[in-house]
Scaffold this motif. Structure first.
Motif, PDB file in Angstrom:
ATOM      1  N   ASP A   1      11.752   3.832  -1.484  1.00  0.00           N
ATOM      2  CA  ASP A   1      11.015   2.842  -0.718  1.00  0.00           C
ATOM      3  C   ASP A   1       9.583   3.299  -0.456  1.00  0.00           C
ATOM      4  OD1 ASP A   1      11.584   4.758   1.254  1.00  0.00           O
ATOM      5  OD2 ASP A   1      12.573   3.367   2.602  1.00  0.00           O
ATOM      6  N   ARG A   2       8.853   2.493   0.299  1.00  0.00           N
ATOM      7  CA  ARG A   2       7.445   2.719   0.563  1.00  0.00           C
ATOM      8  C   ARG A   2       7.257   3.872   1.540  1.00  0.00           C
ATOM      9  NH1 ARG A   2       4.656   1.296   5.014  1.00  0.00           N
ATOM     10  NH2 ARG A   2       2.396   1.132   4.851  1.00  0.00           N
ATOM     11  N   ILE A   3       6.357   4.784   1.172  1.00  0.00           N
ATOM     12  CA  ILE A   3       5.912   5.855   2.055  1.00  0.00           C
ATOM     13  C   ILE A   3       4.437   5.573   2.345  1.00  0.00           C
ATOM     14  CG2 ILE A   3       5.594   8.344   2.329  1.00  0.00           C
ATOM     15  CD1 ILE A   3       8.559   7.496   1.936  1.00  0.00           C
TER      16      ILE A   3
ATOM     17  N   GLY B   1       7.168  -3.271   1.635  1.00  0.00           N
ATOM     18  CA  GLY B   1       7.639  -2.708   0.375  1.00  0.00           C
ATOM     19  C   GLY B   1       9.098  -2.977   0.099  1.00  0.00           C
ATOM     20  N   SER B   2       9.432  -2.961  -1.180  1.00  0.00           N
ATOM     21  CA  SER B   2      10.818  -3.088  -1.614  1.00  0.00           C
ATOM     22  C   SER B   2      11.593  -1.831  -1.209  1.00  0.00           C
ATOM     23  CB  SER B   2      10.868  -3.291  -3.129  1.00  0.00           C
ATOM     24  OG  SER B   2      10.189  -2.265  -3.802  1.00  0.00           O
ATOM     25  N   GLN B   3      12.915  -1.909  -1.288  1.00  0.00           N
ATOM     26  CA  GLN B   3      13.754  -0.758  -0.949  1.00  0.00           C
ATOM     27  C   GLN B   3      14.993  -0.765  -1.837  1.00  0.00           C
ATOM     28  OE1 GLN B   3      15.929  -0.586   2.893  1.00  0.00           O
ATOM     29  NE2 GLN B   3      14.992   1.430   3.156  1.00  0.00           N
ATOM     30  N   ALA B   4      15.258   0.366  -2.491  1.00  0.00           N
ATOM     31  CA  ALA B   4      16.407   0.483  -3.382  1.00  0.00           C
ATOM     32  C   ALA B   4      17.442   1.435  -2.788  1.00  0.00           C
ATOM     33  CB  ALA B   4      15.967   0.999  -4.753  1.00  0.00           C
TER      34      ALA B   4
ATOM     35  N   ASP C   1       0.871  -1.176   0.000  1.00  0.00           N
ATOM     36  CA  ASP C   1       0.000   0.000   0.000  1.00  0.00           C
ATOM     37  C   ASP C   1       0.905   1.222   0.000  1.00  0.00           C
ATOM     38  OD1 ASP C   1       1.056   0.143   2.542  1.00  0.00           O
ATOM     39  OD2 ASP C   1      -0.830   0.021   3.592  1.00  0.00           O
ATOM     40  N   GLY C   2       0.370   2.383   0.147  1.00  0.00           N
ATOM     41  CA  GLY C   2       1.196   3.586   0.152  1.00  0.00           C
ATOM     42  C   GLY C   2       1.672   3.919  -1.249  1.00  0.00           C
ATOM     43  N   ARG C   3       2.856   4.534  -1.318  1.00  0.00           N
ATOM     44  CA  ARG C   3       3.398   4.984  -2.595  1.00  0.00           C
ATOM     45  C   ARG C   3       4.914   4.924  -2.547  1.00  0.00           C
ATOM     46  NH1 ARG C   3       5.558   9.977  -1.703  1.00  0.00           N
ATOM     47  NH2 ARG C   3       4.845  11.072   0.138  1.00  0.00           N
ATOM     48  N   ALA C   4       5.545   5.029  -3.696  1.00  0.00           N
ATOM     49  CA  ALA C   4       7.002   5.085  -3.756  1.00  0.00           C
ATOM     50  C   ALA C   4       7.455   6.498  -3.409  1.00  0.00           C
ATOM     51  CB  ALA C   4       7.493   4.709  -5.150  1.00  0.00           C
ATOM     52  N   GLY C   5       8.506   6.587  -2.636  1.00  0.00           N
ATOM     53  CA  GLY C   5       9.099   7.876  -2.297  1.00  0.00           C
ATOM     54  C   GLY C   5      10.608   7.802  -2.462  1.00  0.00           C
ATOM     55  N   ILE C   6      11.227   8.942  -2.702  1.00  0.00           N
ATOM     56  CA  ILE C   6      12.683   9.028  -2.796  1.00  0.00           C
ATOM     57  C   ILE C   6      13.177   9.856  -1.623  1.00  0.00           C
ATOM     58  CG2 ILE C   6      14.650   9.814  -4.154  1.00  0.00           C
ATOM     59  CD1 ILE C   6      12.910   9.488  -6.659  1.00  0.00           C
ATOM     60  N   SER C   7      14.055   9.260  -0.818  1.00  0.00           N
ATOM     61  CA  SER C   7      14.667   9.947   0.320  1.00  0.00           C
ATOM     62  C   SER C   7      16.169   9.972   0.107  1.00  0.00           C
ATOM     63  CB  SER C   7      14.351   9.209   1.624  1.00  0.00           C
ATOM     64  OG  SER C   7      12.962   9.076   1.816  1.00  0.00           O
ATOM     65  N   LEU C   8      16.855  10.863   0.768  1.00  0.00           N
ATOM     66  CA  LEU C   8      18.315  10.917   0.726  1.00  0.00           C
ATOM     67  C   LEU C   8      18.857  10.470   2.071  1.00  0.00           C
ATOM     68  CD1 LEU C   8      18.887  14.281  -1.161  1.00  0.00           C
ATOM     69  CD2 LEU C   8      18.706  11.971  -2.086  1.00  0.00           C
ATOM     70  N   PHE C   9      19.833   9.560   2.050  1.00  0.00           N
ATOM     71  CA  PHE C   9      20.465   9.045   3.259  1.00  0.00           C
ATOM     72  C   PHE C   9      21.930   9.458   3.213  1.00  0.00           C
ATOM     73  CE2 PHE C   9      17.773   5.071   4.478  1.00  0.00           C
ATOM     74  CZ  PHE C   9      16.599   5.713   4.168  1.00  0.00           C
TER      75      PHE C   9
END
Length: 161
Positions: A140-142, A78-81, A50-58
């Motif tokens: 990853d999933r937001i 959710g998957s995580q890239a 569920d939710g949506r894909a989001g792009i975060s900076l680490f």
């Protein structure tokens, strides 16, 4: 006594049970921008309950080898890239699921320019840059609810070359 896990080169075949290798291997799927840019199309399977894909900076601290692996995590929703924002190698640690906990870990060393996408529910180590800067884009999933499980080993592993 800790068990040693040796780093192995990251290849698509070896990593397939855990996720996708993100790189520009092979010929581009098509050329765009008047032939000035190769597009390597759809290299990862993003999977969210569920939710949506989001792009975060680490911005992760650089680690040195050998390192101690005492904890692994997974994201059941959710998957995580992990996509490095520099052209340096990093370590990727994964394990199969064995009854709700990580099995025998495997450790991979990326080539510069490679990223990874973990399948949903894959046990993996934390972001492990081996060179500065440790800056990554993470897709990853937001969404609502918990999407993190951690497992702490009674006996840690040592990751080395």
């Amino acid at each position: 006594m800790t068990e040693t896990v040796r780093l192995e080169p990251l290849t698509a075949a070896a990593f397939a049970p855990f996720g996708d290798v993100l790189d520009t291997s092979g010929a581009p799927d098509k050329m765009i921008n008047a032939g000035l840019c190769g597009r390597y199309h759809d290299r990862a399977t993003l999977d969210f309950s569920d939710g949506r894909a989001g792009i975060s900076l680490f911005d992760a601290e650089v680690r040195s080898l050998p390192l101690t692996l005492d904890m692994m995590e997974r994201h059941p929703e959710g998957s995580q890239a992990f996509l490095p924002m520099s052209h340096t190698a990093f370590a990727v640690i994964v394990a199969p699921d064995e009854g709700g906990k990580p099995g025998q870990p495997r450790a991979f060393l990326t080539a510069p320019g490679q990223g990874v996408n973990f399948h949903r529910g894959t046990w993996h180590g934390v972001l492990t840059p081996l060179h500065a800067p440790g800056l990554f884009a993470v897709v990853d999933r937001i969404g609502e609810g918990a999407n993190l499980e951690e497992y702490w080993f009674d006996t840690p592993f040592t990751i080395s070359t």
